[in-house]
Design an enzyme around this catalytic site. Structure first.
Site, PDB file in Angstrom:
ATOM      1  N   ARG B 126       0.623  -1.094  -0.081  1.00 44.22           N
ATOM      2  CA  ARG B 126      -0.102  -0.453   0.273  1.00 44.22           C
ATOM      3  C   ARG B 126       1.049   1.238  -0.101  1.00 44.22           C
ATOM      4  O   ARG B 126       0.476   2.281   0.442  1.00 44.22           O
ATOM      5  CB  ARG B 126      -1.083   0.327   1.399  1.00 44.22           C
ATOM      6  CG  ARG B 126      -2.129  -1.326   1.426  1.00 44.22           C
ATOM      7  CD  ARG B 126      -2.754  -1.021   1.676  1.00 44.22           C
ATOM      8  NE  ARG B 126      -4.214  -1.583   2.029  1.00 44.22           N
ATOM      9  CZ  ARG B 126      -4.040  -2.508   3.179  1.00 44.22           C
ATOM     10  NH1 ARG B 126      -2.864  -2.722   3.802  1.00 44.22           N
ATOM     11  NH2 ARG B 126      -4.957  -3.974   2.997  1.00 44.22           N
ATOM     12  N   LYS B 148       2.971  11.096 -11.629  1.00 43.44           N
ATOM     13  CA  LYS B 148       1.822  10.413 -12.333  1.00 43.44           C
ATOM     14  C   LYS B 148       2.491   8.932 -12.372  1.00 43.44           C
ATOM     15  O   LYS B 148       3.667   8.600 -13.454  1.00 43.44           O
ATOM     16  CB  LYS B 148       1.910  10.755 -13.866  1.00 43.44           C
ATOM     17  CG  LYS B 148       0.822  12.017 -13.493  1.00 43.44           C
ATOM     18  CD  LYS B 148      -0.042  12.207 -15.418  1.00 43.44           C
ATOM     19  CE  LYS B 148      -0.714  12.878 -15.214  1.00 43.44           C
ATOM     20  NZ  LYS B 148      -1.804  13.788 -16.450  1.00 43.44           N
ATOM     21  N   GLU B 190       8.677  17.639 -25.506  1.00 45.87           N
ATOM     22  CA  GLU B 190       8.194  17.887 -24.355  1.00 45.87           C
ATOM     23  C   GLU B 190       8.584  19.473 -23.595  1.00 45.87           C
ATOM     24  O   GLU B 190       7.802  20.148 -23.339  1.00 45.87           O
ATOM     25  CB  GLU B 190       8.227  16.901 -23.230  1.00 45.87           C
ATOM     26  CG  GLU B 190       7.977  15.433 -22.846  1.00 45.87           C
ATOM     27  CD  GLU B 190       6.134  15.892 -22.992  1.00 45.87           C
ATOM     28  OE1 GLU B 190       5.585  16.656 -22.930  1.00 45.87           O
ATOM     29  OE2 GLU B 190       5.911  14.529 -23.664  1.00 45.87           O
ATOM     30  N   LYS B 232       6.981  22.738 -15.063  1.00 47.02           N
ATOM     31  CA  LYS B 232       6.128  21.096 -14.478  1.00 47.02           C
ATOM     32  C   LYS B 232       6.278  21.915 -12.994  1.00 47.02           C
ATOM     33  O   LYS B 232       4.762  21.371 -12.526  1.00 47.02           O
ATOM     34  CB  LYS B 232       7.057  20.196 -14.679  1.00 47.02           C
ATOM     35  CG  LYS B 232       6.531  18.826 -14.051  1.00 47.02           C
ATOM     36  CD  LYS B 232       5.178  17.870 -15.256  1.00 47.02           C
ATOM     37  CE  LYS B 232       4.639  16.861 -14.843  1.00 47.02           C
ATOM     38  NZ  LYS B 232       4.949  15.184 -15.148  1.00 47.02           N
ATOM     39  N   GLU B 242      -4.844  17.063 -11.445  1.00 46.29           N
ATOM     40  CA  GLU B 242      -5.520  16.711 -12.739  1.00 46.29           C
ATOM     41  C   GLU B 242      -6.658  16.841 -12.302  1.00 46.29           C
ATOM     42  O   GLU B 242      -7.352  16.494 -12.919  1.00 46.29           O
ATOM     43  CB  GLU B 242      -5.036  16.025 -13.801  1.00 46.29           C
ATOM     44  CG  GLU B 242      -5.037  16.562 -15.046  1.00 46.29           C
ATOM     45  CD  GLU B 242      -4.581  15.354 -15.912  1.00 46.29           C
ATOM     46  OE1 GLU B 242      -3.297  14.956 -16.117  1.00 46.29           O
ATOM     47  OE2 GLU B 242      -4.810  15.111 -17.283  1.00 46.29           O
ATOM     48  N   ARG B 246      -3.396  21.320 -14.558  1.00 47.69           N
ATOM     49  CA  ARG B 246      -2.361  19.589 -14.660  1.00 47.69           C
ATOM     50  C   ARG B 246      -2.703  19.540 -16.754  1.00 47.69           C
ATOM     51  O   ARG B 246      -2.197  18.878 -16.952  1.00 47.69           O
ATOM     52  CB  ARG B 246      -2.591  19.432 -14.157  1.00 47.69           C
ATOM     53  CG  ARG B 246      -1.260  17.542 -13.697  1.00 47.69           C
ATOM     54  CD  ARG B 246      -1.379  17.223 -12.851  1.00 47.69           C
ATOM     55  NE  ARG B 246      -0.029  16.592 -13.140  1.00 47.69           N
ATOM     56  CZ  ARG B 246       0.739  15.602 -12.475  1.00 47.69           C
ATOM     57  NH1 ARG B 246       0.302  15.459 -11.123  1.00 47.69           N
ATOM     58  NH2 ARG B 246       1.646  14.757 -12.734  1.00 47.69           N
ATOM     59  N   ASN B 250      -1.108  17.542 -20.957  1.00 49.09           N
ATOM     60  CA  ASN B 250      -1.690  16.747 -22.080  1.00 49.09           C
ATOM     61  C   ASN B 250      -1.609  17.770 -23.506  1.00 49.09           C
ATOM     62  O   ASN B 250      -2.112  17.181 -24.407  1.00 49.09           O
ATOM     63  CB  ASN B 250      -2.930  16.469 -22.117  1.00 49.09           C
ATOM     64  CG  ASN B 250      -2.585  14.903 -21.070  1.00 49.09           C
ATOM     65  OD1 ASN B 250      -1.773  14.337 -20.933  1.00 49.09           O
ATOM     66  ND2 ASN B 250      -3.323  15.648 -19.754  1.00 49.09           N
ATOM     67  N   HIS B 253      -1.413  15.452 -26.551  1.00 47.00           N
ATOM     68  CA  HIS B 253      -0.588  14.071 -26.396  1.00 47.00           C
ATOM     69  C   HIS B 253      -2.550  13.462 -26.512  1.00 47.00           C
ATOM     70  O   HIS B 253      -2.414  12.118 -26.801  1.00 47.00           O
ATOM     71  CB  HIS B 253      -0.879  13.864 -24.526  1.00 47.00           C
ATOM     72  CG  HIS B 253       0.025  14.691 -24.035  1.00 47.00           C
ATOM     73  ND1 HIS B 253       1.040  15.338 -24.395  1.00 47.00           N
ATOM     74  CD2 HIS B 253       1.422  13.517 -23.588  1.00 47.00           C
ATOM     75  CE1 HIS B 253       2.179  15.769 -23.729  1.00 47.00           C
ATOM     76  NE2 HIS B 253       2.275  14.345 -23.273  1.00 47.00           N
ATOM     77  N   HIS B 257      -1.164  10.207 -28.184  1.00 47.27           N
ATOM     78  CA  HIS B 257      -1.674   8.473 -27.585  1.00 47.27           C
ATOM     79  C   HIS B 257      -2.208   7.779 -28.815  1.00 47.27           C
ATOM     80  O   HIS B 257      -2.531   6.751 -29.039  1.00 47.27           O
ATOM     81  CB  HIS B 257      -2.731   9.136 -26.490  1.00 47.27           C
ATOM     82  CG  HIS B 257      -1.366   9.590 -25.445  1.00 47.27           C
ATOM     83  ND1 HIS B 257      -2.524   9.551 -23.635  1.00 47.27           N
ATOM     84  CD2 HIS B 257      -0.162   9.438 -24.922  1.00 47.27           C
ATOM     85  CE1 HIS B 257      -1.449  10.092 -23.055  1.00 47.27           C
ATOM     86  NE2 HIS B 257      -0.648  10.223 -23.345  1.00 47.27           N
ATOM     87  N   HIS B 270       7.519   8.480 -27.740  1.00 44.06           N
ATOM     88  CA  HIS B 270       6.186   8.902 -27.321  1.00 44.06           C
ATOM     89  C   HIS B 270       6.241  10.764 -27.292  1.00 44.06           C
ATOM     90  O   HIS B 270       5.194  11.241 -28.627  1.00 44.06           O
ATOM     91  CB  HIS B 270       6.062   8.715 -25.870  1.00 44.06           C
ATOM     92  CG  HIS B 270       5.180  10.186 -25.229  1.00 44.06           C
ATOM     93  ND1 HIS B 270       3.395   9.549 -25.111  1.00 44.06           N
ATOM     94  CD2 HIS B 270       5.084  10.775 -24.386  1.00 44.06           C
ATOM     95  CE1 HIS B 270       3.188  10.401 -24.176  1.00 44.06           C
ATOM     96  NE2 HIS B 270       4.213  11.938 -23.712  1.00 44.06           N
TER      97      HIS B 270
END
Lengths: 368, 368
Positions: B126, B148, B190, B232, B242, B246, B250, B253, B257, B270
Site C-alpha cells: 500500500r 503520475k 515536451e 512542471k 489533474e 494540470r 497534455n 497528447h 496517444h 512518445h
C-alpha cells in the site's frame, strides 16, 4: 445509539476532503436515496460475486436511477480469488465499456469483493470513485471502512494494494439474514477486536449479548455494527495510512495471516484466523506480564462464545509461523512488530518481544 | 537561472507534506550526498533496464552507502514492456527479498522505468518510498516530476496507475551524453510543450537555442531542463491530481496517444507522437480562430528544428483517430476533451470542438 428499528444511523469517517458517510440500517439496498448522492457521474459498474449476485444484485439495481449507464460484473467467490488477475478482469471490463474517470464502481459483497473493487478503483485511470456495499458482517464492521484496498500475493496477504477511500459505505443490515453462521462468527472476531483494543465497556456488552448476536437479533446486531464502525472511523480519522495507532486494528492479524497463508487462503476464514490469533496475542501479552490469567480466560470465553477456533492448525510448526510472520507488512527493518494487549480495552504496538518468549508461545499454543 | 557548470540547481515541488526536491546538475549519480537523504530505511531496490544498466548502474551503486541492503532488478527496455506483468516482476522481487514498508525503490532509466517503478512503489504494501533518477531528456523534463505513475493496457496508454509522488528526483545531466539523437528529439517535444502552454518567452529562447540543444551544449541543456522542471513543478503544485490546470500538460497528447496506440507502442517514440500531436492541436486551434497561420508556422518550424515528425502515420484514418481518442482519460461522460492553444504561451481545455471541424482536421492533416 440510534434505534435502528426506526431509521438508519449515519456515522462519518472524518478525513478532510476525503470524508465520507457510513449509513447503517435495514432496507438501504433498494432505496435510491442512499446511492445517488455518491455517484461521480453517469457511468456505474457494480462488481459482485457468484454467491451474492443471485441474492442482492437485483435489489441493488432497484436502487440505481434509470438514466444511469450501469454495467455489472460477477466474479467467482472466495479468498483464493483475491488476486491481481481478478482485478485485471475489472479493469478489462471498465475499458471494454469505455468508462472514463468520472465512473463509479460499486462493491457489492464481502471483504474480498470490497478490497478488490477498491483497489481496481484506486488504479483505474489513476483513481476513480467507489462505494462499498458490504454484505457480510466482517466487511460491514471492518474491511469496508477505512480505505485499505488490495489483493493477496502468493508470498503474503494484502501485499499489493493502496489506501483509497470510498465515497460512502452502505451497510444494509438485512443482508445478514442470508449469511452462513460460520461467516457470522468470522465477523464477530473483528467486533470483539474493537472491544479488546479500545473499549472495555463494549467488550462487556458483547459478552452479555453474544447469544443475541449469533441469533441475529436485529437490535443487537445493529448496535454492534454501529459501535464497531464508530471505533474504526475514529481510528482511521486519527491515522489514515497506518503510521501509528491504526496498526492496533491488526490485533491477532499477524498470527492470523500466518495461519491463513500456511493453510491456503480460504480454508480458514479470515475472521477465524483472527479469532485464534487474538487468543495467541492475549497469551503472549500474559507471558509479558501485561494480562492476568483471568483476563486471558475472559478472552478465550468470548472467542469461543462467538463460535471461533481456540486452536492453531495441527500441521503448523513454530518455524512455519515465524517464516510467514517475518514477512508481515508491519515489520520495519527486520524487527518483528506485534499488536499486543496492555490490558482489556488497551492495545499497544510492541517490537521487543524476546524471541524465546515468542517461540515458547508458539510451541505451547494448542493445536488441532 | 543557476549556472549548472558550477553547482547543481535544486527546485522544489511544493505539495505540503509530500513536497520534494528536484536536483539538476552533472555528476549527481555517483555522489552519495544526493541519494542518502531520501532513503526511507536500509532496504533499497534499484530497478533499471538492459540499456541503462551497463551505462549507469555501477555509477549509481557508488552513490549508495555500503551499509545498505541493496538489490538490483534489470528489466527489458522499451514502451512495449510498460505492462502490469513487468510491475509484477518488481513486486515479486521485493517480496522474494523480504522487503518491508520502509524500503525505497530507485527508478534508474527513462519514462517507462520511472512510470513502472513509481506504480510498483505506490502499490507495494500500500505504498513505499521511491526516488526518480531519470536518464532520458523526456523523463528529466516531464515524466519523472509530478507523481503520475502507471502502465499501459492493450486498450489504452497509462490506463492503470496511481498518483504517487517520489521522495526526490535526481537529474544527472551527464547521462544525456549517451542518449540517442532520436530520444533527444523526443524529449525536446515536451520541452517545447512547456513554452507553448505557459511561457512564450521560453518558447522564443528555445527557437534561438534549438541547435545548441541538439548539439548537447551543456549550459543550454541544463537551462532547458531547469525551466521545464520549474514550469512542471508549478503546475503540479497547483493541481496534483489533474482536476484542472494540470490537464494542460497534455497538449498534443490526445492525438499523440492515438498515434502511439494505433502504431503499436514503441514504434513511434512518445515524444515523436506528441510532436506531431502538438502540430495537430495547433492546426485545430487555428481552425477555431485562436491561432493565426503565422503562429502555426512558428510551431511547425520549432517542431521540425527539434527533429520531430510533422506528419501522421500514412495508415491512420479519421476513424482510427476518433476511436482511440474517445477512450482518452481526460474525457468525461462521453465528451471529447482536447488541450488547445488560445495563443502562443497559453493553453486551454476545450470540450466543444465541433465534430465536423475535428474530422476536417483529421482528413487534411498530412500523412506519411
Amino acid at each position: 445509539m440510534n434505534d435502528p428499528r426506526n431509521a438508519p444511523c449515519t456515522l462519518e469517517v472524518a478525513l478532510g476532503e476525503r470524508s465520507y458517510p457510513i449509513h447503517i440500517g435495514p432496507g438501504l439496498l433498494g432505496d435510491p436515496r442512499w446511492l445517488a448522492p455518491h455517484l461521480a457521474g453517469r457511468q456505474v459498474m457494480v462488481v459482485t460475486n457468484e454467491t451474492v449476485a443471485p441474492l442482492y444484485l437485483e435489489r441493488l439495481r432497484q436502487g440505481l436511477a434509470a438514466d444511469l449507464e450501469v454495467r455489472e460484473l460477477v466474479l467467482p467467490d472466495g479468498e483464493t480469488t483475491k488476486t491481481l488477475a481478478s482485478v485485471e478482469r475489472i479493469w478489462d471490463a471498465l475499458l471494454a465499456a469505455g468508462f472514463n474517470r468520472r465512473c463509479t464502481l460499486i462493491a457489492l459483497g464481502g471483504g474480498v469483493i470490497g478490497d478488490m473493487v477498491g483497489f481496481a478503483a484506486a488504479c483505474y485511470q489513476r483513481g476513480v470513485a467507489f462505494v462499498q456495499v458490504p454484505t457480510t458482517l466482517l466487511a460491514q464492521v471492518d474491511s469496508s471502512v477505512g480505505g485499505k484496498t488490495g489483493v493477496n500475493h502468493p508470498r503474503g496477504k494484502n501485499m499489493i494494494g493502496a489506501f483509497w477511500q470510498p465515497r460512502a459505505v452502505l451497510v444494509d443490515t438485512d443482508t445478514l439474514a442470508t449469511l452462513p453462521p460460520r461467516e457470522l462468527s468470522a465477523g464477530l472476531a473483528e467486533v470483539i477486536k474493537y472491544g479488546l483494543i479500545r473499549d472495555a465497556g463494549f467488550l462487556a456488552w458483547l459478552e452479555a449479548e453474544m447469544e443475541a448476536l449469533r441469533g441475529l437479533d436485529a437490535f443487537a446486531v445493529a448496535q454492534a455494527i454501529e459501535r464497531s464502525c464508530a471505533l474504526k472511523a475514529e481510528i482511521v480519522a486519527e491515522d489514515e495510512t497506518e503510521q501509528g495507532v491504526r496498526a492496533l486494528l491488526n490485533l491477532g492479524h499477524t498470527f492470523g495471516h500466518a495461519i491463513e497463508a500456511h493453510q491456503g487462503y480460504g480454508n480458514w476464514l479470515h475472521g477465524e484466523a483472527v479469532g485464534a490469533g487474538m487468543l495467541m496475542a492475549a497469551e503472549l501479552s500474559c507471558r509479558l506480564g501485561w494480562l492476568g490469567a483471568e483476563e486471558v480466560a475472559r478472552i478465550r470465553e468470548i472467542i469461543e462464545a462467538a463460535g471461533l477456533p481456540l486452536t492453531a492448525p495441527a500441521d503448523m510448526g513454530v518455524d512455519d509461523f515465524l517464516a510467514i510472520m517475518r514477512l508481515d507488512k508491519k515489520n520495519l527493518d527486520s524487527r518483528l512488530r506485534l499488536i499486543l494487549l496492555r490490558t482489556l480495552g488497551e492495545a499497544c504496538i510492541h517490537d521487543a518481544t524476546p524471541t524465546e518468549t515468542l517461540i515458547d508461545l508458539l510451541e505451547n499454543f494448542p493445536r488441532r
